[in-house]
Design a protein around this motif. Structure first.
Motif, PDB file in Angstrom:
ATOM      1  N   ASP A 168       0.825  -1.214   0.000  1.00 47.63           N
ATOM      2  CA  ASP A 168       0.000   0.000   0.000  1.00 47.63           C
ATOM      3  C   ASP A 168       0.855   1.258   0.000  1.00 47.63           C
ATOM      4  N   GLY A 171       3.738   0.403  -3.482  1.00 47.44           N
ATOM      5  CA  GLY A 171       3.178  -0.091  -4.729  1.00 47.44           C
ATOM      6  C   GLY A 171       3.216  -1.598  -4.842  1.00 47.44           C
ATOM      7  N   ARG A 172       2.301  -2.132  -5.642  1.00 49.07           N
ATOM      8  CA  ARG A 172       2.214  -3.589  -5.805  1.00 49.07           C
ATOM      9  C   ARG A 172       3.397  -4.125  -6.621  1.00 49.07           C
ATOM     10  N   TYR A 220      -3.256  -7.414  -6.783  1.00 49.81           N
ATOM     11  CA  TYR A 220      -2.731  -7.011  -8.092  1.00 49.81           C
ATOM     12  C   TYR A 220      -3.667  -7.456  -9.215  1.00 49.81           C
ATOM     13  N   GLU A 223      -7.103  -5.686  -9.269  1.00 50.80           N
ATOM     14  CA  GLU A 223      -7.109  -4.312  -9.768  1.00 50.80           C
ATOM     15  C   GLU A 223      -6.911  -4.239 -11.276  1.00 50.80           C
ATOM     16  N   GLU A 281       2.850  -1.313 -12.841  1.00 51.24           N
ATOM     17  CA  GLU A 281       2.115  -0.954 -11.634  1.00 51.24           C
ATOM     18  C   GLU A 281       0.644  -0.811 -11.980  1.00 51.24           C
ATOM     19  N   TRP A 285      -3.433   2.096  -8.016  1.00 55.66           N
ATOM     20  CA  TRP A 285      -2.468   2.536  -7.008  1.00 55.66           C
ATOM     21  C   TRP A 285      -1.798   3.831  -7.446  1.00 55.66           C
ATOM     22  N   SER A 288      -4.086   6.653  -6.754  1.00 56.23           N
ATOM     23  CA  SER A 288      -4.184   6.937  -5.316  1.00 56.23           C
ATOM     24  C   SER A 288      -2.977   7.716  -4.810  1.00 56.23           C
ATOM     25  N   GLU A 289      -1.850   7.617  -5.536  1.00 57.25           N
ATOM     26  CA  GLU A 289      -0.628   8.332  -5.166  1.00 57.25           C
ATOM     27  C   GLU A 289      -0.446   9.618  -5.973  1.00 57.25           C
TER      28      GLU A 289
END
Length: 574
Positions: A168, A171-172, A220, A223, A281, A285, A288-289
């Motif tokens: 989280d 990153g995944r 992963y 998503e 990625e 995610w 979200s960043e």
């Protein structure tokens, strides 16, 4: 699997199958110890060279010829050395006969008892070498052998917590890179450990990265795949794990030296390690960043692979999110929407508390039953390699059945009968005569099938039972109970030494209790996800709400719209 493949486009299919392929290595390392830590027949060593060996009425020139006659740990072997001394060799002690006139199995005279200071002699007809024979993990060191699997599962528990949080934050993609490489490096390193303690330590690290990969892989692939394929995609991660268990059986049958066996298992997924750096990625995610440019690059790549002429723009997603944030501010100024929630919110009233206890029990029972059936398979009689292979193979259809049943019958209506049926099978196995090996193996396969359906289903069911504000907390806490079950399972299997059916009895009781309590859970099939604890309580037909004011129902709308836009990109017709 065909339905899953047809639901995915080229880009998602490549990412999905590349990711879940590595899940096989998790199944491999989780169950590797069933053959690597085997304790073969053994007796105390002796000082000198043997001239003759006697076992009951059978005589031989070497102990190796006697192992085929060995039937019980209470047996002992009589050996006569070249100097004329006669020794009785048991598993954890040895006796020297004071009078050695003639070689006979029964002896009533005086004997001097000595400890096994000359080591042990092992039966190597099945396994040339195991970690037990390598470091003499028998007799007063037997407890060290029994800690091998529990310490591994403890690493699984800790790794799930640590790498889930790191995924989280960083990153995944980075976690998948690190844990994939870690599984290969630590897997190979296990084979070259120099003593028991270094072996356990390296396997503990291997457990952490294996668990970390499995946890992050679920997130992963979820998503990346479309909404329609999400249930099938998540369930089939379990299927690839089961294929790893089948590989353990195959390699165990072919390779009988533990460190060579470990190397072969570790290189099974080497192709993924060499190409995992190509995995991107996830756009979710990145968004979200606030890394919008990177997210746009991934979306454009997906569009090119899938031949989508008009991919969605990150700017559109951002505008949707900003509109929802503005709506949240004008619609409700209550500060409770930003309240941080903790584990106590899962017990905010009797309805939710009862639900949490039941869900935790199902998670625990599913994990306990899964590993008890898997770890016990090599002790069922017959061919232990075939037994483990079948125990793994039976999982493949069980996840297909689970996906179909949960969509047709409902989550609760699928969970209840399979939990209760697994309990009944545990009882049934106790009444099967021990010489009916085939029937016992089939019954264990049926038990593993039923518990596998319940184990696979509970992931999705838990997410649907709880509102948005505590959903991740509920799934995370349930997963923690799952890890506790996996730590307890090896100790449960060791109870076979107390009573052969004790592990099955415990699993049966837990499964029956879980099945009965599941009756009180609400059905979630076809119902919208809840956003507040009030809504979740009402779903359970209990109008009593939590004392606090819950966040507005539209608090998660922005993320839902972002997901809708993302799926337009990945699901548009060619």
């Amino acid at each position: 699997s065909v339905k899953l493949f047809l639901s995915l486009y080229r880009f998602q299919a490549c990412v999905y199958f590349a990711s879940v392929f590595q899940s096989m290595s998790c199944g491999i390392h989780y169950l590797a110890s069933v053959f690597m830590a085997v304790t073969p027949n053994f007796v105390c060593g002796f000082p000198g060279n043997v001239s003759s060996v006697l076992f009951h009425n059978s005589s031989a020139s070497s102990i190796e010829d006697i192992w085929t006659l060995w039937t019980s740990t209470e047996n002992y072997i009589v050996v006569q050395l070249e100097n004329g001394d006669i020794w009785e060799l048991a598993q954890c002690s040895r006796s020297k006969r004071e009078v050695s006139l003639d070689l006979a199995y029964e002896y009533k005279g005086n004997k001097s008892v000595f400890p096994c200071s000359d080591g042990f002699l092992y039966d190597d007809t099945k396994w040339k070498s195991t970690v037990v024979t390598q470091w003499d993990l028998v007799c007063d060191r037997e407890w060290l052998a029994k800690l091998i699997q529990p310490t591994f599962m403890l690493g699984v528990l800790i790794g799930a917590v640590i790498f889930g949080d790191i995924a989280d934050r960083l990153g995944r993609q980075r976690v998948i890179w690190f844990t994939s490489a870690g599984q290969f490096v630590f897997g190979i390193a296990v084979a070259f450990t120099f003593d028991y303690y270094s072996f356990v330590t390296v396997r503990f690290l291997l457990a952490m990265v294996s668990s970390g990969y499995l946890v992050v892989a679920f997130v992963y692939v979820t998503e990346f795949v479309g909404i329609k394929a999400r249930t099938w995609a998540s369930m089939h991660v379990h299927a690839f794990f089961a294929m790893g268990v089948m590989i353990v059986a195959l390699v165990g049958f072919l390779v009988r030296t533990w460190w060579v066996y470990q190397i072969f298992l570790s290189i099974a997924t080497l192709p993924f390690v060499l190409c995992c750096w190509m995995l991107p990625e996830t756009p979710f995610w990145l968004l979200s960043e606030d890394r919008y440019e990177d997210a746009q690059k991934v979306i454009d790549t997906m569009a090119r692979w899938n031949k989508v002429s008009t991919p969605c723009k990150v700017s559109e997603l951002c505008s949707v999110q900003q509109d929802d944030l503005a709506s949240d501010r004008t619609g409700d100024n209550d500060t409770s929407s930003t309240k941080k929630h903790n584990i106590l919110d899962l017990f905010c009233n009797w309805q939710i508390a009862r639900r949490t206890i039941t869900v935790w029990l199902i998670w625990f029972t599913g994990s306990l039953g899964y590993y008890v059936f898997s770890l016990s398979s090599v002790s069922l009689g017959g061919n232990e390699y075939l037994n483990l292979f079948l125990i793994g193979a039976v999982e493949l259809p069980c996840y297909i059945i689970a996906c179909i049943a949960m969509d047709k019958l409902g989550r609760r209506n699928t969970l209840i009968p399979f939990l209760i049926l697994s309990a009944l099978i545990c009882v049934l196995i106790m009444f099967i005569p021990q010489d009916f090996n085939i029937l016992i193996i089939l019954a264990n396969m049926a038990g593993k099938f039923c518990i596998g359906v319940a184990f696979g289903l509970i992931y999705l069911y838990t997410a649907e039972l709880y509102p948005t504000i505590v959903r991740s907390l509920a799934v995370g806490s349930g997963s923690m109970m799952c890890r506790v079950g996996s730590v307890v399972a090896p100790f449960c299997v060791y109870l076979r030494s107390v009573w052969i059916f004790m592990p099955l009895l415990l699993v049966g009781i837990m499964a029956l209790l879980s099945g009965i309590l599941t009756i009180m859970l609400p059905e979630t099939l076809g119902k919208p996800l809840t956003n507040t604890l009030v809504e979740a309580t009402e779903m359970g037909r209990n109008k009593k709400s939590c004392s606090e004011k819950s966040p507005p129902a539209h608090s998660g709308a922005a993320l839902e719209k972002i997901e809708m836009f993302g799926q337009e990109t990945v699901s548009t017709d060619k």
